[in-house]
Design a protein around this motif. Structure first.
Motif, PDB file in Angstrom:
ATOM      1  N   LYS A  37      51.429  49.334  21.159  1.00 40.11           N
ATOM      2  CA  LYS A  37      52.468  49.545  22.234  1.00 40.11           C
ATOM      3  C   LYS A  37      52.823  51.247  21.935  1.00 40.11           C
ATOM      4  O   LYS A  37      53.692  51.567  22.689  1.00 40.11           O
ATOM      5  CB  LYS A  37      53.628  48.489  21.913  1.00 40.11           C
ATOM      6  CG  LYS A  37      53.344  47.321  22.336  1.00 40.11           C
ATOM      7  CD  LYS A  37      54.589  46.369  22.224  1.00 40.11           C
ATOM      8  CE  LYS A  37      54.220  44.857  22.591  1.00 40.11           C
ATOM      9  NZ  LYS A  37      55.229  43.904  22.725  1.00 40.11           N
ATOM     10  N   THR A  38      52.196  51.829  20.659  1.00 39.78           N
ATOM     11  CA  THR A  38      52.660  53.249  20.675  1.00 39.78           C
ATOM     12  C   THR A  38      51.863  54.013  21.792  1.00 39.78           C
ATOM     13  O   THR A  38      52.222  55.206  21.767  1.00 39.78           O
ATOM     14  CB  THR A  38      52.451  53.507  19.339  1.00 39.78           C
ATOM     15  OG1 THR A  38      51.060  53.491  19.115  1.00 39.78           O
ATOM     16  CG2 THR A  38      53.164  52.996  18.103  1.00 39.78           C
ATOM     17  N   LEU A  39      50.992  53.571  22.201  1.00 42.48           N
ATOM     18  CA  LEU A  39      50.316  54.307  23.319  1.00 42.48           C
ATOM     19  C   LEU A  39      50.988  54.388  24.801  1.00 42.48           C
ATOM     20  O   LEU A  39      50.453  55.003  25.445  1.00 42.48           O
ATOM     21  CB  LEU A  39      48.877  53.544  23.495  1.00 42.48           C
ATOM     22  CG  LEU A  39      48.132  53.736  22.257  1.00 42.48           C
ATOM     23  CD1 LEU A  39      46.612  53.129  22.510  1.00 42.48           C
ATOM     24  CD2 LEU A  39      47.883  55.304  21.707  1.00 42.48           C
ATOM     25  N   ALA A  40      51.844  53.563  24.850  1.00 45.22           N
ATOM     26  CA  ALA A  40      52.587  53.381  26.227  1.00 45.22           C
ATOM     27  C   ALA A  40      54.148  53.698  26.038  1.00 45.22           C
ATOM     28  O   ALA A  40      54.663  53.106  24.998  1.00 45.22           O
ATOM     29  CB  ALA A  40      52.268  52.162  26.916  1.00 45.22           C
ATOM     30  N   SER A  41      54.844  54.248  26.985  1.00 44.51           N
ATOM     31  CA  SER A  41      56.310  54.389  26.928  1.00 44.51           C
ATOM     32  C   SER A  41      57.026  53.163  26.908  1.00 44.51           C
ATOM     33  O   SER A  41      56.458  52.157  27.480  1.00 44.51           O
ATOM     34  CB  SER A  41      56.582  55.602  27.827  1.00 44.51           C
ATOM     35  OG  SER A  41      56.631  54.713  29.207  1.00 44.51           O
ATOM     36  N   PRO A  42      58.102  53.140  26.582  1.00 49.39           N
ATOM     37  CA  PRO A  42      58.828  51.687  26.569  1.00 49.39           C
ATOM     38  C   PRO A  42      59.006  51.551  28.047  1.00 49.39           C
ATOM     39  O   PRO A  42      58.894  50.283  28.580  1.00 49.39           O
ATOM     40  CB  PRO A  42      60.343  51.764  25.781  1.00 49.39           C
ATOM     41  CG  PRO A  42      59.980  52.977  24.944  1.00 49.39           C
ATOM     42  CD  PRO A  42      58.983  53.713  25.538  1.00 49.39           C
ATOM     43  N   GLU A  43      59.279  52.536  28.895  1.00 51.57           N
ATOM     44  CA  GLU A  43      59.436  52.031  30.451  1.00 51.57           C
ATOM     45  C   GLU A  43      58.162  51.644  31.023  1.00 51.57           C
ATOM     46  O   GLU A  43      58.194  50.642  31.975  1.00 51.57           O
ATOM     47  CB  GLU A  43      59.964  53.445  31.161  1.00 51.57           C
ATOM     48  CG  GLU A  43      61.239  54.085  30.468  1.00 51.57           C
ATOM     49  CD  GLU A  43      61.285  54.681  29.321  1.00 51.57           C
ATOM     50  OE1 GLU A  43      59.968  55.168  28.877  1.00 51.57           O
ATOM     51  OE2 GLU A  43      62.278  54.945  28.699  1.00 51.57           O
ATOM     52  N   ALA A  44      57.051  52.375  30.585  1.00 54.51           N
ATOM     53  CA  ALA A  44      55.879  51.681  31.351  1.00 54.51           C
ATOM     54  C   ALA A  44      55.253  50.330  30.739  1.00 54.51           C
ATOM     55  O   ALA A  44      55.012  49.451  31.479  1.00 54.51           O
ATOM     56  CB  ALA A  44      54.628  52.555  30.744  1.00 54.51           C
ATOM     57  N   MET A  45      55.783  50.016  29.585  1.00 59.20           N
ATOM     58  CA  MET A  45      55.583  48.616  29.107  1.00 59.20           C
ATOM     59  C   MET A  45      56.564  47.696  29.862  1.00 59.20           C
ATOM     60  O   MET A  45      56.019  46.567  30.242  1.00 59.20           O
ATOM     61  CB  MET A  45      55.768  48.562  27.521  1.00 59.20           C
ATOM     62  CG  MET A  45      54.890  49.167  26.435  1.00 59.20           C
ATOM     63  SD  MET A  45      53.191  48.719  26.685  1.00 59.20           S
ATOM     64  CE  MET A  45      53.319  47.067  25.845  1.00 59.20           C
ATOM     65  N   ALA A  46      57.765  47.851  30.014  1.00 57.02           N
ATOM     66  CA  ALA A  46      58.594  47.251  30.829  1.00 57.02           C
ATOM     67  C   ALA A  46      57.992  46.823  32.213  1.00 57.02           C
ATOM     68  O   ALA A  46      58.041  45.952  32.741  1.00 57.02           O
ATOM     69  CB  ALA A  46      60.085  47.610  30.735  1.00 57.02           C
TER      70      ALA A  46
END
Length: 62
Positions: A37-46
């Motif tokens: 999950k460090t490879l994507a921003s929290p916004e992109a993950m959501a």
């Protein structure tokens, strides 16, 4: 329902790409790796989670 089939050549230009492709083709359930999950921003993950929920909700309603 219409079915479409086609042939497409795959051109591999990067040195490590063959090994990566073979790993993907031979992927088994025993080799499941957690998402980094460090490879994507929290916004992109959501956003991705919402899209996945939307896709899965269509399956439940079928």
């Amino acid at each position: 329902m219409a079915t479409v089939s086609f042939d497409k050549n795959i051109v591999i230009e990067e040195p490590g790409a063959i090994e990566t492709l073979v790993e993907l083709l031979l992927f088994s359930d025993n080799d499941v790796k957690p998402v980094d999950k460090t490879l994507a921003s929290p916004e992109a993950m959501a956003r991705g989670e919402e899209i996945l929920k939307l896709c899965l909700s269509h399956l439940e309603n079928s």
